[in-house]
Design an enzyme around this catalytic site. Sequence first.
Site, PDB file in Angstrom:
ATOM      1  N   LYS A  27      -0.538  -5.407 -39.057  1.00  0.00           N
ATOM      2  CA  LYS A  27       1.243  -4.973 -39.329  1.00  0.00           C
ATOM      3  C   LYS A  27       0.940  -4.063 -38.141  1.00  0.00           C
ATOM      4  O   LYS A  27       2.069  -4.362 -37.458  1.00  0.00           O
ATOM      5  CB  LYS A  27       1.525  -5.523 -40.372  1.00  0.00           C
ATOM      6  CG  LYS A  27       1.189  -6.205 -40.987  1.00  0.00           C
ATOM      7  CD  LYS A  27       2.286  -6.284 -42.838  1.00  0.00           C
ATOM      8  CE  LYS A  27       0.894  -7.799 -43.299  1.00  0.00           C
ATOM      9  NZ  LYS A  27      -0.452  -7.511 -43.071  1.00  0.00           N
ATOM     10  N   HIS A  37       0.052  -0.349  -0.215  1.00  0.00           N
ATOM     11  CA  HIS A  37       0.040  -0.071  -0.050  1.00  0.00           C
ATOM     12  C   HIS A  37       0.969   1.293  -0.171  1.00  0.00           C
ATOM     13  O   HIS A  37       0.187   2.202   0.661  1.00  0.00           O
ATOM     14  CB  HIS A  37      -0.772   0.068   1.208  1.00  0.00           C
ATOM     15  CG  HIS A  37      -1.700  -1.380   1.582  1.00  0.00           C
ATOM     16  ND1 HIS A  37      -2.522  -1.805   0.945  1.00  0.00           N
ATOM     17  CD2 HIS A  37      -1.096  -2.203   1.750  1.00  0.00           C
ATOM     18  CE1 HIS A  37      -3.414  -2.811   1.048  1.00  0.00           C
ATOM     19  NE2 HIS A  37      -2.003  -2.965   1.824  1.00  0.00           N
ATOM     20  N   LYS A  73      16.225  21.440 -12.192  1.00  0.00           N
ATOM     21  CA  LYS A  73      15.625  19.489 -11.739  1.00  0.00           C
ATOM     22  C   LYS A  73      16.105  19.396 -12.505  1.00  0.00           C
ATOM     23  O   LYS A  73      17.217  19.277 -13.338  1.00  0.00           O
ATOM     24  CB  LYS A  73      14.372  20.395 -13.511  1.00  0.00           C
ATOM     25  CG  LYS A  73      13.560  21.038 -12.004  1.00  0.00           C
ATOM     26  CD  LYS A  73      12.272  20.287 -11.017  1.00  0.00           C
ATOM     27  CE  LYS A  73      12.015  18.822 -11.668  1.00  0.00           C
ATOM     28  NZ  LYS A  73      10.728  19.342 -11.781  1.00  0.00           N
ATOM     29  N   SER A 111      14.911  20.626 -16.811  1.00  0.00           N
ATOM     30  CA  SER A 111      13.382  21.641 -17.259  1.00  0.00           C
ATOM     31  C   SER A 111      14.091  22.733 -17.476  1.00  0.00           C
ATOM     32  O   SER A 111      14.744  23.393 -17.988  1.00  0.00           O
ATOM     33  CB  SER A 111      13.128  21.743 -16.302  1.00  0.00           C
ATOM     34  OG  SER A 111      11.904  22.744 -16.197  1.00  0.00           O
ATOM     35  N   GLU A 164       9.799   7.464 -16.677  1.00  0.00           N
ATOM     36  CA  GLU A 164       8.719   8.275 -17.099  1.00  0.00           C
ATOM     37  C   GLU A 164       8.374   7.866 -18.592  1.00  0.00           C
ATOM     38  O   GLU A 164       6.898   7.114 -18.629  1.00  0.00           O
ATOM     39  CB  GLU A 164       8.575   9.580 -16.973  1.00  0.00           C
ATOM     40  CG  GLU A 164       8.851  10.240 -15.816  1.00  0.00           C
ATOM     41  CD  GLU A 164       8.676  11.648 -15.734  1.00  0.00           C
ATOM     42  OE1 GLU A 164       8.070  12.490 -15.498  1.00  0.00           O
ATOM     43  OE2 GLU A 164      10.135  12.133 -15.801  1.00  0.00           O
TER      44      GLU A 164
END
Length: 456
Positions: A324, A155, A282, A276, A289
């Site tokens: 295809k 969880h 960043k 970024s 991702e």
Amino acid sequence: MALWSSRFEEAPVDAVREFTESISFDKRLYKHDVAGSIAHSAMLAEVGIITRDDAAEIAVALREIEKEIESGEFPFSAELEDIHMHIENALIAKIGDTGARLHTGRSRNDQVALDIRLYMKSAAAEITGSLRALQASLIDLADRNSDVLMPGFTHLQHAQPVLFAHHILAYVEMFDRDASRLADCVSRFNASPLGSGALAGSTLPLDRAKTAELLGFDGTTSNSMDAVADRDFICEFISDIAIFAMHVSRLSEDVILWVSSEFGFAELSDAYCTGSSLMPQKKNPDVAELARGKSARIYGDLTAILTLCKGLPMTYNRDLQEDKVPLFDAIDTALDVLSVFPGMMATMTIHRERMREAVSDPALMATDVAEALVKDGMPFRNAHHRVGALVKWCAENAKKLNELTLEEMRETIPEARYEYMKLFSPDKSVAAREIRGATGPGEVRARLDEWKRKLS
Ligand code: ARG
């Protein structure tokens, strides 16, 4: 360009030609089309339908065409619909009537069913090779960090201490089943459809077993209508790829969490991240991702092939030409993911101290206390209840489990013994789990060695 059937008096208008063509995407079947045609003509010669000289001339010309396609010299044109017509046309242009004998006892319906099978066999081998490389990168990562502890999650909540290597080896198992699913799928479609003709077989004495053998199939398909009509093997193949994509997406999600500042469990190499355009600080896990995101495409491919097939009356329908598109897309996407993922995993840095910090919460060892009570004779449900009360007592008294005195522990668990106080060590907790498949260091080492042996 000449009309290819004398049945027609008018050529299709340009828009129809463009609408019906498949050469723009089926040209990648050229190698398999050539191989199938060479085997077919060799068989035709063997049973005496064409001469051996004709078969030899056809084979030489087909090899030339193959080379022209490979070198980029070959002229493709939408006027010739698909790869089968391109190659047959070029063959006839080269060797005239001898080339015109090739299509004896064959339809493009069994021809395309053959070509896709051959193509898929080589794609399965390629994907499997890349899956093995991914497994190897994970095994290496696990091996280099084989003593690292981390919290195992359920969880997305801290659950119990595990070895980081155990977590990684879970994915090695998943990718192994992905490879075995592909092999299983291949074993089911590994039969030559050639000789099924358009749908009803042939009046000619074709030796179907011969072409099957020449092309490396296990045998021949048993029903000519099934052989040209069904694409269940493509549905199955794409679902196998979709399951792989689901697995890689879950691993991506783990990596994305691990490299977040909240977790701080790992860091990706700069070479596998992007920045970024706005925020200078960043460092984004884009590869993970996108691998997660590309699973969506593959699920789209699966939906496309299932939907394509479901309403078709027997046998071949032109709709099947579209098979295809999702097939190639799923294969290409899986191979794309596999081209970057092993490198990303291999160059990931593990922050063992951060993981150690996260795993040190004594609450993660609550199950160990319950199991100690069981070993002392208490029924598990009662033990679970006692330890629950203990955890509650700790919360109310602002104490951690490992800070309790024996007397305090006995407030809720009168049966507690002095040894119980030593249970709050993640190392001991992991070390005590040595049954088969558990996270104990001995077990994990055995699995690591087993995998290294299997993959070498
Ligand atoms: N390009 C076609 C396909 O991919 C080949 C088979 C065409 N057969 C036909 N009867 N028109 O399905």
